[in-house]
Design a protein around this motif. Structure first.
Motif, PDB file in Angstrom:
ATOM      1  N   TRP A  19       0.825  -1.206   0.000  1.00 45.10           N
ATOM      2  CA  TRP A  19       0.000   0.000   0.000  1.00 45.10           C
ATOM      3  C   TRP A  19       0.857   1.253   0.000  1.00 45.10           C
ATOM      4  CZ3 TRP A  19      -5.030  -0.945  -0.704  1.00 45.10           C
ATOM      5  CH2 TRP A  19      -5.482  -2.242  -0.422  1.00 45.10           C
ATOM      6  N   ILE A  20       0.384   2.266  -0.735  1.00 46.57           N
ATOM      7  CA  ILE A  20       0.992   3.590  -0.710  1.00 46.57           C
ATOM      8  C   ILE A  20      -0.128   4.602  -0.519  1.00 46.57           C
ATOM      9  CG2 ILE A  20       2.968   2.951  -2.158  1.00 46.57           C
ATOM     10  CD1 ILE A  20       1.549   4.369  -4.502  1.00 46.57           C
ATOM     11  N   HIS A  21       0.247   5.814  -0.128  1.00 39.95           N
ATOM     12  CA  HIS A  21      -0.718   6.911  -0.015  1.00 39.95           C
ATOM     13  C   HIS A  21      -0.302   7.993  -0.998  1.00 39.95           C
ATOM     14  CE1 HIS A  21      -1.616   4.831   3.743  1.00 39.95           C
ATOM     15  NE2 HIS A  21      -2.810   5.370   3.609  1.00 39.95           N
ATOM     16  N   VAL A  22      -1.217   8.354  -1.870  1.00 40.20           N
ATOM     17  CA  VAL A  22      -0.970   9.380  -2.877  1.00 40.20           C
ATOM     18  C   VAL A  22      -2.132  10.364  -2.834  1.00 40.20           C
ATOM     19  CG1 VAL A  22      -0.692   9.843  -5.342  1.00 40.20           C
ATOM     20  CG2 VAL A  22       0.298   7.764  -4.355  1.00 40.20           C
ATOM     21  N   GLU A  23      -1.811  11.614  -2.555  1.00 34.27           N
ATOM     22  CA  GLU A  23      -2.811  12.692  -2.518  1.00 34.27           C
ATOM     23  C   GLU A  23      -4.024  12.306  -1.669  1.00 34.27           C
ATOM     24  OE1 GLU A  23      -3.648  13.692  -6.584  1.00 34.27           O
ATOM     25  OE2 GLU A  23      -1.594  14.331  -6.953  1.00 34.27           O
ATOM     26  N   GLY A  24      -3.755  11.750  -0.504  1.00 30.24           N
ATOM     27  CA  GLY A  24      -4.819  11.401   0.428  1.00 30.24           C
ATOM     28  C   GLY A  24      -5.555  10.107   0.119  1.00 30.24           C
ATOM     29  N   ARG A  25      -5.158   9.421  -0.934  1.00 33.99           N
ATOM     30  CA  ARG A  25      -5.790   8.151  -1.308  1.00 33.99           C
ATOM     31  C   ARG A  25      -4.879   6.986  -0.946  1.00 33.99           C
ATOM     32  NH1 ARG A  25      -6.900   8.024  -7.424  1.00 33.99           N
ATOM     33  NH2 ARG A  25      -7.528   5.920  -6.887  1.00 33.99           N
ATOM     34  N   ARG A  26      -5.454   5.926  -0.450  1.00 32.95           N
ATOM     35  CA  ARG A  26      -4.712   4.687  -0.191  1.00 32.95           C
ATOM     36  C   ARG A  26      -4.796   3.843  -1.459  1.00 32.95           C
ATOM     37  NH1 ARG A  26      -6.110  -0.340   3.574  1.00 32.95           N
ATOM     38  NH2 ARG A  26      -3.998  -1.062   3.944  1.00 32.95           N
ATOM     39  N   ILE A  27      -3.629   3.532  -2.025  1.00 36.17           N
ATOM     40  CA  ILE A  27      -3.568   2.841  -3.312  1.00 36.17           C
ATOM     41  C   ILE A  27      -2.901   1.479  -3.121  1.00 36.17           C
ATOM     42  CG2 ILE A  27      -2.618   2.946  -5.646  1.00 36.17           C
ATOM     43  CD1 ILE A  27      -3.652   5.667  -5.626  1.00 36.17           C
ATOM     44  N   GLU A  28      -3.534   0.467  -3.691  1.00 36.01           N
ATOM     45  CA  GLU A  28      -2.997  -0.894  -3.611  1.00 36.01           C
ATOM     46  C   GLU A  28      -2.014  -1.144  -4.741  1.00 36.01           C
ATOM     47  OE1 GLU A  28      -4.534  -5.537  -3.595  1.00 36.01           O
ATOM     48  OE2 GLU A  28      -5.883  -3.962  -4.277  1.00 36.01           O
ATOM     49  N   LEU A  29      -0.876  -1.732  -4.385  1.00 31.95           N
ATOM     50  CA  LEU A  29       0.088  -2.233  -5.354  1.00 31.95           C
ATOM     51  C   LEU A  29       0.166  -3.742  -5.140  1.00 31.95           C
ATOM     52  CD1 LEU A  29       3.057   0.251  -4.818  1.00 31.95           C
ATOM     53  CD2 LEU A  29       1.281   0.375  -6.552  1.00 31.95           C
ATOM     54  N   ARG A  30      -0.111  -4.499  -6.180  1.00 28.60           N
ATOM     55  CA  ARG A  30      -0.002  -5.951  -6.042  1.00 28.60           C
ATOM     56  C   ARG A  30       1.371  -6.375  -6.542  1.00 28.60           C
ATOM     57  NH1 ARG A  30      -1.430  -9.925  -9.536  1.00 28.60           N
ATOM     58  NH2 ARG A  30      -2.683  -8.448 -10.730  1.00 28.60           N
ATOM     59  N   LEU A  31       2.089  -7.102  -5.695  1.00 32.92           N
ATOM     60  CA  LEU A  31       3.411  -7.604  -6.085  1.00 32.92           C
ATOM     61  C   LEU A  31       3.197  -8.771  -7.040  1.00 32.92           C
ATOM     62  CD1 LEU A  31       6.493  -7.481  -5.760  1.00 32.92           C
ATOM     63  CD2 LEU A  31       6.251  -9.049  -3.830  1.00 32.92           C
ATOM     64  N   THR A  32       3.565  -8.583  -8.316  1.00 36.95           N
ATOM     65  CA  THR A  32       3.315  -9.610  -9.321  1.00 36.95           C
ATOM     66  C   THR A  32       4.487 -10.563  -9.497  1.00 36.95           C
ATOM     67  OG1 THR A  32       4.018  -8.107 -11.083  1.00 36.95           O
ATOM     68  CG2 THR A  32       1.650  -8.206 -10.583  1.00 36.95           C
ATOM     69  N   SER A  33       5.714 -10.094  -9.210  1.00 33.16           N
ATOM     70  CA  SER A  33       6.870 -10.991  -9.292  1.00 33.16           C
ATOM     71  C   SER A  33       8.095 -10.367  -8.629  1.00 33.16           C
ATOM     72  CB  SER A  33       7.192 -11.367 -10.746  1.00 33.16           C
ATOM     73  OG  SER A  33       7.606 -10.246 -11.479  1.00 33.16           O
ATOM     74  N   ALA A  34       9.004 -11.248  -8.272  1.00 33.17           N
ATOM     75  CA  ALA A  34      10.318 -10.871  -7.737  1.00 33.17           C
ATOM     76  C   ALA A  34      11.331 -11.676  -8.534  1.00 33.17           C
ATOM     77  CB  ALA A  34      10.411 -11.190  -6.247  1.00 33.17           C
ATOM     78  N   LYS A  35      12.229 -10.992  -9.236  1.00 31.01           N
ATOM     79  CA  LYS A  35      13.159 -11.676 -10.136  1.00 31.01           C
ATOM     80  C   LYS A  35      14.591 -11.232  -9.883  1.00 31.01           C
ATOM     81  CE  LYS A  35       9.808 -12.071 -13.848  1.00 31.01           C
ATOM     82  NZ  LYS A  35       9.526 -11.827 -15.256  1.00 31.01           N
ATOM     83  N   LYS A  36      15.496 -12.179 -10.030  1.00 34.06           N
ATOM     84  CA  LYS A  36      16.917 -11.845  -9.940  1.00 34.06           C
ATOM     85  C   LYS A  36      17.314 -11.015 -11.145  1.00 34.06           C
ATOM     86  CE  LYS A  36      18.377 -15.816  -7.257  1.00 34.06           C
ATOM     87  NZ  LYS A  36      19.250 -16.988  -7.183  1.00 34.06           N
ATOM     88  N   VAL A  37      18.235 -10.102 -10.908  1.00 31.48           N
ATOM     89  CA  VAL A  37      18.795  -9.276 -11.977  1.00 31.48           C
ATOM     90  C   VAL A  37      20.137  -9.887 -12.340  1.00 31.48           C
ATOM     91  CG1 VAL A  37      19.677  -6.967 -12.532  1.00 31.48           C
ATOM     92  CG2 VAL A  37      17.636  -7.212 -11.128  1.00 31.48           C
ATOM     93  N   MET A  38      20.504  -9.786 -13.614  1.00 34.28           N
ATOM     94  CA  MET A  38      21.765 -10.351 -14.056  1.00 34.28           C
ATOM     95  C   MET A  38      22.914  -9.819 -13.200  1.00 34.28           C
ATOM     96  SD  MET A  38      23.248 -10.545 -17.916  1.00 34.28           S
ATOM     97  CE  MET A  38      21.714 -10.722 -18.776  1.00 34.28           C
TER      98      MET A  38
END
Length: 97
Positions: A19-38
């Motif tokens: 969750w983040i708060h932007v301009e007084g709104r609570r916004i959901e971020l869904r974690l879709t993936s976690a990947k290794k970087v080269m």
């Protein structure tokens, strides 16, 4: 605290809501993936680099956000970069080196 996080910290959280708060709104971020970087032998980093990919319902400007999740006692300051428009929102990436 960010420097202590690894891909293993986030892999069990894929599919969950952050969750983040932007301009007084609570916004959901869904974690879709976690990947290794080269990895680069020249980099000599303290941890293996990785990226987190989130799906947001709206286009977020590139910046640092205070991101919260039940798994963390305190919000994480994460630099998010919008990378693509998706059929159901916008993809954002956070890179950890």
């Amino acid at each position: 605290m960010l420097d202590q996080l690894t891909i293993e910290t986030f892999q069990p959280l894929v599919g969950s809501s952050f969750w983040i708060h932007v301009e007084g709104r609570r916004i959901e971020l869904r974690l879709t993936s976690a990947k290794k970087v080269m990895e680069s032998e020249a980099a000599r980093l303290k941890r293996n680099p990785f990226s987190l990919f989130f799906l947001a319902p709206l286009l977020l400007p590139q910046q640092i956000y205070h991101v919260s999740h039940d798994a963390f006692a305190e919000p994480l300051d994460i630099f998010l970069v919008p990378i693509a428009r998706e059929p159901n929102g916008y993809s954002c990436e956070a890179v950890f080196t």
